[in-house]
Design a protein around this motif. Structure first.
Motif, PDB file in Angstrom:
ATOM      1  N   ILE A 119     -43.423  19.000  78.134  1.00 31.22           N
ATOM      2  CA  ILE A 119     -43.430  17.968  79.161  1.00 31.22           C
ATOM      3  C   ILE A 119     -42.630  16.763  78.684  1.00 31.22           C
ATOM      4  CG2 ILE A 119     -45.611  17.016  78.315  1.00 31.22           C
ATOM      5  CD1 ILE A 119     -46.300  16.281  81.187  1.00 31.22           C
ATOM      6  N   ASP A 120     -41.910  16.148  79.606  1.00 37.08           N
ATOM      7  CA  ASP A 120     -41.140  14.952  79.282  1.00 37.08           C
ATOM      8  C   ASP A 120     -40.718  14.286  80.596  1.00 37.08           C
ATOM      9  OD1 ASP A 120     -40.013  12.998  77.804  1.00 37.08           O
ATOM     10  OD2 ASP A 120     -38.515  14.233  76.807  1.00 37.08           O
ATOM     11  N   CYS A 121     -40.065  13.121  80.481  1.00 38.18           N
ATOM     12  CA  CYS A 121     -39.641  12.342  81.641  1.00 38.18           C
ATOM     13  C   CYS A 121     -38.132  12.128  81.610  1.00 38.18           C
ATOM     14  CB  CYS A 121     -40.360  10.992  81.689  1.00 38.18           C
ATOM     15  SG  CYS A 121     -42.137  11.112  81.977  1.00 38.18           S
ATOM     16  N   MET A 122     -37.555  11.991  82.797  1.00 38.20           N
ATOM     17  CA  MET A 122     -36.137  11.723  82.970  1.00 38.20           C
ATOM     18  C   MET A 122     -35.972  10.598  83.994  1.00 38.20           C
ATOM     19  SD  MET A 122     -33.155  14.240  84.496  1.00 38.20           S
ATOM     20  CE  MET A 122     -33.630  13.888  86.191  1.00 38.20           C
ATOM     21  N   HIS A 123     -34.948   9.765  83.808  1.00 33.08           N
ATOM     22  CA  HIS A 123     -34.688   8.643  84.704  1.00 33.08           C
ATOM     23  C   HIS A 123     -33.452   8.950  85.558  1.00 33.08           C
ATOM     24  CE1 HIS A 123     -37.413   5.492  82.904  1.00 33.08           C
ATOM     25  NE2 HIS A 123     -37.441   6.429  81.977  1.00 33.08           N
ATOM     26  N   TRP A 124     -33.578   8.703  86.865  1.00 36.67           N
ATOM     27  CA  TRP A 124     -32.459   8.864  87.807  1.00 36.67           C
ATOM     28  C   TRP A 124     -32.101   7.486  88.338  1.00 36.67           C
ATOM     29  CZ3 TRP A 124     -32.546  11.977  93.058  1.00 36.67           C
ATOM     30  CH2 TRP A 124     -31.216  12.068  93.541  1.00 36.67           C
ATOM     31  N   GLU A 125     -30.861   7.077  88.103  1.00 33.46           N
ATOM     32  CA  GLU A 125     -30.426   5.745  88.500  1.00 33.46           C
ATOM     33  C   GLU A 125     -30.359   5.634  90.022  1.00 33.46           C
ATOM     34  OE1 GLU A 125     -26.547   2.769  87.993  1.00 33.46           O
ATOM     35  OE2 GLU A 125     -26.819   4.480  86.625  1.00 33.46           O
ATOM     36  N   TRP A 126     -30.814   4.484  90.518  1.00 30.23           N
ATOM     37  CA  TRP A 126     -30.845   4.214  91.957  1.00 30.23           C
ATOM     38  C   TRP A 126     -29.882   3.060  92.226  1.00 30.23           C
ATOM     39  CZ3 TRP A 126     -35.865   2.634  95.063  1.00 30.23           C
ATOM     40  CH2 TRP A 126     -35.579   2.694  96.431  1.00 30.23           C
ATOM     41  N   LYS A 127     -28.684   3.394  92.712  1.00 32.49           N
ATOM     42  CA  LYS A 127     -27.649   2.377  92.892  1.00 32.49           C
ATOM     43  C   LYS A 127     -27.984   1.413  94.016  1.00 32.49           C
ATOM     44  CE  LYS A 127     -22.719   1.752  93.793  1.00 32.49           C
ATOM     45  NZ  LYS A 127     -21.418   2.401  94.068  1.00 32.49           N
ATOM     46  N   ASN A 128     -28.423   1.929  95.142  1.00 29.84           N
ATOM     47  CA  ASN A 128     -28.697   1.104  96.320  1.00 29.84           C
ATOM     48  C   ASN A 128     -30.168   0.733  96.430  1.00 29.84           C
ATOM     49  OD1 ASN A 128     -26.006   1.077  97.193  1.00 29.84           O
ATOM     50  ND2 ASN A 128     -26.255   3.055  98.218  1.00 29.84           N
ATOM     51  N   CYS A 129     -30.762   0.409  95.298  1.00 29.15           N
ATOM     52  CA  CYS A 129     -32.152  -0.044  95.305  1.00 29.15           C
ATOM     53  C   CYS A 129     -32.242  -1.389  96.017  1.00 29.15           C
ATOM     54  CB  CYS A 129     -32.669  -0.165  93.874  1.00 29.15           C
ATOM     55  SG  CYS A 129     -34.333  -0.840  93.734  1.00 29.15           S
ATOM     56  N   PRO A 130     -33.219  -1.588  96.891  1.00 31.87           N
ATOM     57  CA  PRO A 130     -33.361  -2.892  97.554  1.00 31.87           C
ATOM     58  C   PRO A 130     -33.508  -4.030  96.539  1.00 31.87           C
ATOM     59  CG  PRO A 130     -34.748  -1.245  98.610  1.00 31.87           C
ATOM     60  CD  PRO A 130     -34.196  -0.599  97.386  1.00 31.87           C
ATOM     61  N   PRO A 144     -31.560  -0.132  88.129  1.00 32.83           N
ATOM     62  CA  PRO A 144     -32.813   0.450  88.633  1.00 32.83           C
ATOM     63  C   PRO A 144     -32.815   1.970  88.495  1.00 32.83           C
ATOM     64  CG  PRO A 144     -31.909  -1.140  90.182  1.00 32.83           C
ATOM     65  CD  PRO A 144     -30.847  -0.912  89.157  1.00 32.83           C
ATOM     66  N   THR A 145     -33.942   2.516  88.105  1.00 35.10           N
ATOM     67  CA  THR A 145     -34.087   3.959  87.935  1.00 35.10           C
ATOM     68  C   THR A 145     -35.424   4.409  88.500  1.00 35.10           C
ATOM     69  OG1 THR A 145     -35.018   3.684  85.710  1.00 35.10           O
ATOM     70  CG2 THR A 145     -32.638   4.049  85.871  1.00 35.10           C
ATOM     71  N   ILE A 146     -35.479   5.698  88.827  1.00 30.63           N
ATOM     72  CA  ILE A 146     -36.709   6.355  89.275  1.00 30.63           C
ATOM     73  C   ILE A 146     -37.029   7.466  88.265  1.00 30.63           C
ATOM     74  CG2 ILE A 146     -37.880   7.510  91.188  1.00 30.63           C
ATOM     75  CD1 ILE A 146     -35.810   6.382  93.056  1.00 30.63           C
ATOM     76  N   VAL A 147     -38.297   7.609  87.928  1.00 30.58           N
ATOM     77  CA  VAL A 147     -38.713   8.514  86.852  1.00 30.58           C
ATOM     78  C   VAL A 147     -39.103   9.866  87.434  1.00 30.58           C
ATOM     79  CG1 VAL A 147     -40.303   8.842  84.916  1.00 30.58           C
ATOM     80  CG2 VAL A 147     -39.499   6.543  85.499  1.00 30.58           C
ATOM     81  N   LEU A 148     -38.705  10.917  86.740  1.00 28.51           N
ATOM     82  CA  LEU A 148     -39.125  12.296  87.037  1.00 28.51           C
ATOM     83  C   LEU A 148     -39.871  12.843  85.836  1.00 28.51           C
ATOM     84  CD1 LEU A 148     -39.070  15.061  88.565  1.00 28.51           C
ATOM     85  CD2 LEU A 148     -36.891  15.493  87.401  1.00 28.51           C
ATOM     86  N   ALA A 256     -24.647  17.641  90.583  1.00 26.38           N
ATOM     87  CA  ALA A 256     -24.109  16.340  90.173  1.00 26.38           C
ATOM     88  C   ALA A 256     -24.742  15.191  90.929  1.00 26.38           C
ATOM     89  CB  ALA A 256     -22.589  16.316  90.385  1.00 26.38           C
ATOM     90  N   ILE A 257     -25.390  15.466  92.049  1.00 24.55           N
ATOM     91  CA  ILE A 257     -26.034  14.399  92.789  1.00 24.55           C
ATOM     92  C   ILE A 257     -27.204  13.826  92.002  1.00 24.55           C
ATOM     93  CG2 ILE A 257     -27.658  15.899  94.021  1.00 24.55           C
ATOM     94  CD1 ILE A 257     -27.155  14.183  96.517  1.00 24.55           C
ATOM     95  N   VAL A 258     -27.791  14.626  91.106  1.00 22.32           N
ATOM     96  CA  VAL A 258     -28.878  14.161  90.258  1.00 22.32           C
ATOM     97  C   VAL A 258     -28.338  13.453  89.023  1.00 22.32           C
ATOM     98  CG1 VAL A 258     -30.908  14.906  88.933  1.00 22.32           C
ATOM     99  CG2 VAL A 258     -30.361  16.003  91.106  1.00 22.32           C
ATOM    100  N   GLU A 259     -27.178  13.860  88.550  1.00 24.45           N
ATOM    101  CA  GLU A 259     -26.602  13.250  87.349  1.00 24.45           C
ATOM    102  C   GLU A 259     -26.064  11.851  87.629  1.00 24.45           C
ATOM    103  OE1 GLU A 259     -23.189  14.256  83.969  1.00 24.45           O
ATOM    104  OE2 GLU A 259     -23.296  15.410  85.831  1.00 24.45           O
ATOM    105  N   ASN A 260     -25.486  11.633  88.795  1.00 24.58           N
ATOM    106  CA  ASN A 260     -24.886  10.354  89.138  1.00 24.58           C
ATOM    107  C   ASN A 260     -25.898   9.475  89.875  1.00 24.58           C
ATOM    108  OD1 ASN A 260     -21.775  10.707  88.538  1.00 24.58           O
ATOM    109  ND2 ASN A 260     -22.490  12.629  89.460  1.00 24.58           N
ATOM    110  N   PRO A 261     -25.623   8.186  89.978  1.00 28.22           N
ATOM    111  CA  PRO A 261     -26.564   7.286  90.665  1.00 28.22           C
ATOM    112  C   PRO A 261     -26.795   7.702  92.115  1.00 28.22           C
ATOM    113  CG  PRO A 261     -24.980   6.027  89.381  1.00 28.22           C
ATOM    114  CD  PRO A 261     -24.509   7.445  89.344  1.00 28.22           C
ATOM    115  N   ALA A 262     -28.053   7.559  92.554  1.00 26.50           N
ATOM    116  CA  ALA A 262     -28.419   7.885  93.933  1.00 26.50           C
ATOM    117  C   ALA A 262     -27.881   6.821  94.875  1.00 26.50           C
ATOM    118  CB  ALA A 262     -29.935   7.995  94.056  1.00 26.50           C
TER     119      ALA A 262
END
Length: 345
Positions: A119-130, A144-148, A256-262
């Motif tokens: 088990i572990d966590c990964m961060h996905w960058e959120w470019k258009n975060c409010p 800004p990032t969101i954790v998985l 690649a949509i997961v690798e690059n900022p959302a």
């Protein structure tokens, strides 16, 4: 060439397109008012997968698939919803008794009886975060990032996902919100027993890094190993724990949509895209397992006589879900003494 472009084999792609065409009305080909046929399910699914695999803009598939930008966006949203609705129950399920039997056998073959994954966590960058949320989702001066949070096995199958916590949380804070132990706490998990050095244990565990707490369900590496036994344990533990790191790398390489900022504005849409990518990843893992003659799950249904683990086919319904039993089970999960005893043996 098809595998390189679409990240999956052609028969699997055709099965996905056929299932979504029959299960989602939006993907069925229709005629317009003049009698001309509209877009086919093959065009719409190809556009969605291209956007997920290459993170290409919605207007980039116009010349290739003859889709407008708004139509491509809608295809992606409908495709993600269809994948979750039609394949989520099978390819993002909790481990069944047969799955646990196979996972325990693989763990014992790697020198860790009772281990069911890492088990572990990964961060996905959120470019258009409010702007109002950036302080909650940004750590320090970063973006800004969101954790998985994910649990993976040796064959890169993802058994558990928890997506959505803000990036300011560390692994322990994410674990406090995660439903990874809900089945155990609610007495809905199958009974698991295994033997290590003559002592019987009744709770499986995950391999983790040093940031997780010393619970009975987590086994970390040794920070400063001293002696041959400790160094050997560190070598095997760190090698097996890399399975979840490999999963994150393969998931980002395939999509690649997961690798690059959302780029989406709404967190709900980002969560659906992540969930759909994980489901497609598990489908590809299953397809390649059969294509390249990897081990079959049926090989582990009837284990050898020398195995030290056992999974009860009936679920743990002997304990009622009340506050007293919930506290007792929680104390068993958080048992530090059991963790130390298991780690030392």
């Amino acid at each position: 060439m098809f595998l390189r472009r679409f990240r999956m084999n052609k028969p699997l792609f055709e099965r996905i397109v056929s299932t979504i065409e029959n299960g989602v009305p939006y993907f069925r080909q229709r005629r317009d008012a003049t009698g001309r046929l509209g877009l086919s399910a093959l065009q719409k699914c190809s556009a969605a997968i291209c956007m997920m695999a290459y993170r290409c803009p919605a207007n980039a598939v116009d010349e290739y698939l003859r889709l407008a930008e708004t139509t491509a966006h809608k295809c992606l949203e409908k495709f993600v919803d269809g994948v979750i609705h039609l394949f989520g129950d099978v390819y993002l399920r909790r481990p069944t008794t047969e799955d646990l039997q196979r996972l325990l056998h693989i763990g014992e073959q790697h020198g860790f009886p009772g281990m069911v994954g890492s088990i572990d966590c990964m961060h996905w960058e959120w470019k258009n975060c409010p702007t109002a949320w950036k302080g909650q989702y940004s750590r320090g001066s970063g973006n800004p990032t969101i954790v998985l949070e994910a649990v993976a096995s040796q064959d890169l199958w993802i058994w558990h996902t928890f997506f959505g916590p803000p990036g300011t949380l560390n692994d322990i804070n994410v674990l406090d919100r995660s439903p990874v132990f809900d089945d155990i706490l609610e007495s809905r998990a199958p009974r698991v027993t295994y033997i290590v050095n003559g002592r019987q244990y009744n709770m499986a565990y995950y391999l983790t890094d040093g940031s997780y707490p010393n619970w009975a369900t987590f086994i970390q590496s040794i920070t400063l190993p001293r002696g041959r036994k400790a160094k050997l344990f560190v070598q095997f533990q760190e090698a097996c724990r890399k399975d979840v790191e490999r999963v994150f790398g393969v998931l980002q390489a395939r999509f690649a949509i997961v690798e690059n900022p959302a780029l989406f504005w709404y967190k709900g849409k980002i969560g659906k895209i992540m969930r759909a990518c994980i489901i497609l990843h598990n489908m590809i893992v299953e397809d390649e397992r059969h294509t390249y003659n990897f081990y079959e799950p049926s090989e582990f249904h009837h284990g050898e006589e020398s195995r030290t683990h056992h999974v009860d086919l009936s679920y743990s319904t002997d304990r009622q879900t009340n506050l007293h039993n919930l506290i007792d089970i929680r104390n068993d999960v958080h048992d530090i003494q059991m963790h130390d005893r298991l780690k030392k043996t």
